[in-house]
Structure formats: C-alpha cells, structure tokens
Write a protein that holds these residues in place. Structure first.
Motif, short mmCIF file in Angstrom:
data_model
loop_
_atom_site.label_atom_id
_atom_site.label_comp_id
_atom_site.label_asym_id
_atom_site.label_seq_id
_atom_site.Cartn_x
_atom_site.Cartn_y
_atom_site.Cartn_z
N PRO A 186 34.62 -3.47 75.93
CA PRO A 186 33.49 -3.90 75.11
C PRO A 186 33.91 -4.08 73.66
O PRO A 186 34.95 -3.58 73.25
N ARG A 187 33.13 -4.77 72.87
CA ARG A 187 33.45 -4.88 71.45
C ARG A 187 33.17 -3.57 70.72
O ARG A 187 33.85 -3.22 69.77
N TYR A 188 32.16 -2.87 71.17
CA TYR A 188 31.78 -1.60 70.57
C TYR A 188 31.52 -0.58 71.67
O TYR A 188 30.89 -0.91 72.68
N LYS A 189 32.01 0.62 71.45
CA LYS A 189 31.80 1.68 72.43
C LYS A 189 31.57 2.98 71.68
O LYS A 189 32.37 3.36 70.82
N VAL A 190 30.46 3.65 71.99
CA VAL A 190 30.19 4.96 71.45
C VAL A 190 30.31 5.96 72.59
O VAL A 190 29.68 5.78 73.63
N ALA A 191 31.13 6.97 72.41
CA ALA A 191 31.34 7.97 73.45
C ALA A 191 31.10 9.36 72.88
O ALA A 191 31.38 9.62 71.71
N LYS A 192 30.60 10.22 73.72
CA LYS A 192 30.50 11.62 73.33
C LYS A 192 31.86 12.27 73.54
O LYS A 192 32.60 11.91 74.47
N ARG A 193 32.16 13.21 72.70
CA ARG A 193 33.42 13.93 72.82
C ARG A 193 33.58 14.48 74.23
O ARG A 193 32.67 15.10 74.78
N GLY A 194 34.74 14.19 74.82
CA GLY A 194 35.01 14.67 76.18
C GLY A 194 34.81 13.62 77.26
O GLY A 194 35.27 13.79 78.39
N GLN A 195 34.15 12.52 76.91
CA GLN A 195 33.95 11.45 77.89
C GLN A 195 35.21 10.63 78.05
O GLN A 195 36.06 10.57 77.16
N ASP A 196 35.33 9.96 79.20
CA ASP A 196 36.42 9.02 79.44
C ASP A 196 35.93 7.61 79.08
O ASP A 196 34.78 7.28 79.30
N VAL A 197 36.84 6.80 78.53
CA VAL A 197 36.49 5.41 78.23
C VAL A 197 37.57 4.48 78.76
O VAL A 197 38.72 4.88 78.92
N ALA A 198 37.16 3.24 79.04
CA ALA A 198 38.10 2.22 79.51
C ALA A 198 37.86 0.96 78.70
O ALA A 198 36.73 0.49 78.58
N LEU A 199 38.92 0.44 78.13
CA LEU A 199 38.87 -0.76 77.31
C LEU A 199 39.66 -1.86 78.00
O LEU A 199 40.79 -1.64 78.43
N ARG A 200 39.06 -3.05 78.04
CA ARG A 200 39.66 -4.15 78.82
C ARG A 200 40.21 -5.23 77.91
O ARG A 200 39.62 -5.53 76.86
N CYS A 201 41.30 -5.81 78.32
CA CYS A 201 41.90 -6.93 77.59
C CYS A 201 42.22 -8.06 78.56
O CYS A 201 42.94 -7.86 79.55
N ASP A 202 41.69 -9.26 78.25
CA ASP A 202 42.05 -10.47 78.98
C ASP A 202 42.96 -11.31 78.09
O ASP A 202 42.48 -11.93 77.13
N PRO A 203 44.26 -11.36 78.37
CA PRO A 203 45.16 -12.10 77.49
C PRO A 203 45.04 -13.61 77.74
O PRO A 203 44.34 -14.06 78.66
N ILE A 204 45.73 -14.37 76.91
CA ILE A 204 45.79 -15.81 77.10
C ILE A 204 46.54 -16.08 78.41
O ILE A 204 47.59 -15.46 78.66
N SER A 205 46.02 -16.98 79.21
CA SER A 205 46.61 -17.26 80.51
C SER A 205 48.08 -17.68 80.37
O SER A 205 48.42 -18.53 79.55
N GLY A 206 48.92 -17.05 81.16
CA GLY A 206 50.34 -17.40 81.15
C GLY A 206 51.18 -16.61 80.17
O GLY A 206 52.41 -16.71 80.17
N HIS A 207 50.54 -15.80 79.34
CA HIS A 207 51.31 -15.00 78.37
C HIS A 207 51.98 -13.84 79.08
O HIS A 207 51.35 -13.06 79.79
#
Lengths: 109, 118
Positions: free
Chosen positions: B8-29
């Motif tokens: 996500p562009r913005y993520k608020v998490a409470k201390r102790g939570q797990d988070v996952a951040l995604r990246c879609d690169p330019i195709s073919g890179h």
C-alpha cells in the motif's frame, strides 16, 4: 560500512543562479556516479550520471564533474529554476548503490 | 504498467503486528532493490534481487525483515513484529541491468510505502 558524504546539507539559491552540490566517497570500487532528484512524496529519479572514464558530462542545465583522485563528484545546476527545488542525492554504484544523506535545494522565485 | 508500482502507499500498524509491502517492478527488469528511507535521510539499502535470486541481503536490519521475489517479478517485503523504529518509507527500485559485478544503469523507483508503527 561504505561512506558517502554530501555538502551542503541545504542550499538556497535565487532564480537564475548556479547551484553546486558536492559528493565525497571512500570506496574506490565504485564505477558509476549518478545524481538522483527527489520531490516530496515521490521516489528518487535519475537526473544525470557519469562513468569514471570521463571527467565531465553536461545535459542541458545540469553538469556533473568527476575527480577520481579526490574521490569526489559534483552536480552543477545552471540557471536554477523554482521547479528545481527538491532533494538531491548522489548514489555512487558498485555492487549496489549507496545513497548520500541528501541536499535540500530551494530556488527562490 | 509504465512504472514501478508499490502498495500500500500508506500503512499504519500497531507495534507487534506483521506487515507486507508489495512491489511490482517494470516488466522485464532483471534487478530489484529495496531501500528504507527515514524522514529527512537518504535511502538505505536493504536487499537486492537478480531475477528470483536474492543476491544481497546485507542491509536487512534484523531477522524480522524478510524479502522474496519467487517468480522473478513481483517482490514482497515482510516485516514481522513491527517496532516503532521500523517507521519509514520503503522504496522499491528496478533496473533492466544486472548488478552482479558493476553498479551501472538507471534505477527506477516507485513512490514508496510509508509505514507508521504506533
């Protein structure tokens, strides 16, 4: 830890003036010397880059100068414009890129 | 897409939570980097992939940080048991070239995922 230093930390220039930002590095294995420009809320974007076999490269108003023996390279922005107001990072490259701490440039209209 | 996309562009998490951040690169890179940028600082290297291989993870600050790129395209940065010091913008960058021996070529950055840990 690889060290990359930039100066100045911040810079205020009048419109039409020349902005000069310097970068000093320690790792002699670096072989690619770019400058990135970052606007608030955006990711950095490549502005100009130089390879160590040349001492200077000019693209429009932007010039990069490289001094291999001093392990320094600099960015010169001629005829600075308010739209150039951003943070500038040098990021010499070897096996990965090490970014400097940044220089915040403000160009006054 | 035309550029590197992060969510996500913005993520608020409470201390102790797990988070996952995604990246879609330019195709073919081929190359994909993750950087951490604290407020007012330069991006700090976290890890680097060449296709699906994680060639350098020396910048990951602790074993709570984990990154993967299983099919050589989309990448995920996972942070377990988040701490307040993890608050930062996480930048993903991709490049057409390989960086096994020489850092050459342009990095294309996404706009980042801003993580705030309360």
């Amino acid at each position: 830890q690889q060290q990359v230093k930039q100066s100045p930390q911040s810079l205020i220039v009048q419109k039409g003036g020349i902005s000069i930002i310097n970068c000093a590095y320690e790792n002699t294995a670096f072989d690619y010397f770019p400058w990135y420009q970052q606007f608030p809320g955006k990711g950095p974007a490549l502005l100009i880059a130089i390879r160590p076999d040349v001492s200077e490269k000019k693209e429009g108003r932007f010039t990069i100068s490289f001094n291999k023996s001093a392990k320094q390279f600099s960015l010169h922005i001629m005829d600075s414009q308010p739209g150039d107001s951003a943070t500038y990072f040098c990021a010499p490259g070897g096996q990965n890129f090490v970014f400097g701490p940044g220089t915040r440039l403000s160009v006054l209209p | 897409g035309a550029g590197v996309s992060q969510s996500p562009r913005y993520k608020v998490a409470k201390r102790g939570q797990d988070v996952a951040l995604r990246c879609d690169p330019i195709s073919g890179h081929v190359s994909l980097f993750w950087y951490q940028q604290a407020l007012g600082q330069g991006p700090e290297f976290l890890t680097y992939f060449q296709n699906e291989a994680q060639l350098d993870k020396s910048g990951l600050p602790s074993d709570r940080f984990f990154a993967e790129r299983p099919e050589g395209s989309v990448s995920t940065l996972k942070i377990q048991r988040t701490q307040q010091e993890d608050s930062a913008v996480y930048l993903c960058a991709s490049s057409l070239l390989q960086f096994a021996r020489s850092g050459t070529g342009e990095l294309f950055f996404g706009e980042g995922s801003r993580l705030t840990v309360l």
